[in-house]
Design an enzyme around this catalytic site. Structure first.
Site, PDB file in Angstrom:
ATOM      1  N   CYS A 119      32.771 -40.654  79.724  1.00  0.00           N
ATOM      2  CA  CYS A 119      32.158 -39.463  80.320  1.00  0.00           C
ATOM      3  C   CYS A 119      33.063 -38.861  81.390  1.00  0.00           C
ATOM      4  CB  CYS A 119      30.802 -39.810  80.922  1.00  0.00           C
ATOM      5  SG  CYS A 119      29.470 -40.063  79.735  1.00  0.00           S
TER       6      CYS A 119
ATOM      7  N   CYS B  82      27.052 -35.195  73.558  1.00  0.00           N
ATOM      8  CA  CYS B  82      27.992 -35.553  72.502  1.00  0.00           C
ATOM      9  C   CYS B  82      27.238 -36.147  71.310  1.00  0.00           C
ATOM     10  CB  CYS B  82      29.019 -36.556  73.015  1.00  0.00           C
ATOM     11  SG  CYS B  82      30.124 -35.882  74.281  1.00  0.00           S
TER      12      CYS B  82
ATOM     13  N   CYS C 227      25.618 -39.100  83.394  1.00  0.00           N
ATOM     14  CA  CYS C 227      27.027 -39.103  82.996  1.00  0.00           C
ATOM     15  C   CYS C 227      27.969 -38.872  84.165  1.00  0.00           C
ATOM     16  CB  CYS C 227      27.279 -38.047  81.924  1.00  0.00           C
ATOM     17  SG  CYS C 227      26.928 -36.366  82.463  1.00  0.00           S
TER      18      CYS C 227
END
Length: 239
Positions: free
Chosen positions: A123, A205, A233
């Site tokens: 991340c 993602c 993240c």
């Protein structure tokens, strides 16, 4: 950044957004911080609503996105349809190629499933560091955060200070309900990610996002293999 500068920015932003009308608030913000306002979009419902306002009102706000290289095809399609609809630029920021190459060479392309440490490093490379580059020399970062996004965000205020990036943040949709948001999207026929219609609420993602089941928490579809307390993240911190 000096405390006095931080307090001045927050006071100025608080004054500019002291209205229930989001368009007026955004106009006031760009007037108060000329050339210093930036908006991050992931092409979610929330971000599409804000982009619609920025583009249709022709507000001088830089719009950017973080292209991690692992996004859903539907996200890229939404990006394209947004460009086609509004004819306005969206600046992409990408991971540093050398850092990403070293990371994958050492640990493999799907190492984020193996540990929280690996996932957070992924991340950082794909999102946090590019974000830092995007926010450089800006004064106000506008986001699509809503309180419903996470239990960690229920006590947030619409204006806050991001000490990690030395920037004031404004969350104009913080208290919007999902029904309000969907109604706004329908009213203005705003292009949105079709994954939302298939149970995907918070979309990141592709390898790290799944649809949620009835009754599951809003964030259950993100990093579902991890403990709920670790599901951030690093983009939105309160340092």
């Amino acid at each position: 950044m000096q405390t006095s500068t931080k307090e001045h920015s927050l006071d100025l932003l608080q004054h500019a957004t002291n209205t229930s009308d989001i368009i007026t608030a955004l106009r006031n913000v760009v007037d108060a911080f000329p050339g210093g306002v930036i908006f991050s979009t992931s092409f979610s419902w929330e971000d599409q609503a804000i982009s619609h306002i920025i583009f249709t009102e022709q507000l001088p706000i830089t719009v950017f996105t973080l292209d991690t290289g692992r996004m859903f095809p539907e996200t890229y399609s939404t990006w394209s349809s947004t460009l086609e609809r509004y004819k306005q630029p969206i600046t992409p920021y990408y991971p540093d190629a050398a850092s990403l190459q070293d990371f994958i060479e050492a640990k493999g392309p799907n190492n984020f499933y193996e540990s929280v440490e690996n996932r957070k490093q992924c991340c950082f490379i794909r999102k946090v560091e590019p974000l830092q580059r995007a926010l450089q020399d800006k004064q106000v970062w506008i986001t699509g955060i809503r309180a419903a996004h996470s239990p960690n965000r229920t006590d947030m205020t619409a204006i806050e200070w991001d000490g990690s990036n030395n920037i004031a943040k404004y969350h104009p949709l913080l208290n919007w309900s999902t029904d309000e948001l969907q109604s706004f999207i329908r009213q203005y026929n705003i292009p949105y990610n079709p994954l939302h219609d298939r149970g995907f609420v918070s979309i990141g993602c592709a390898p790290c996002t799944r649809a949620i089941k009835p009754g599951e928490d809003f964030r259950a579809g993100r990093w579902w293999w991890e403990d709920a307390s670790k599901k951030e993240c690093g983009l939105h911190v309160h340092a």
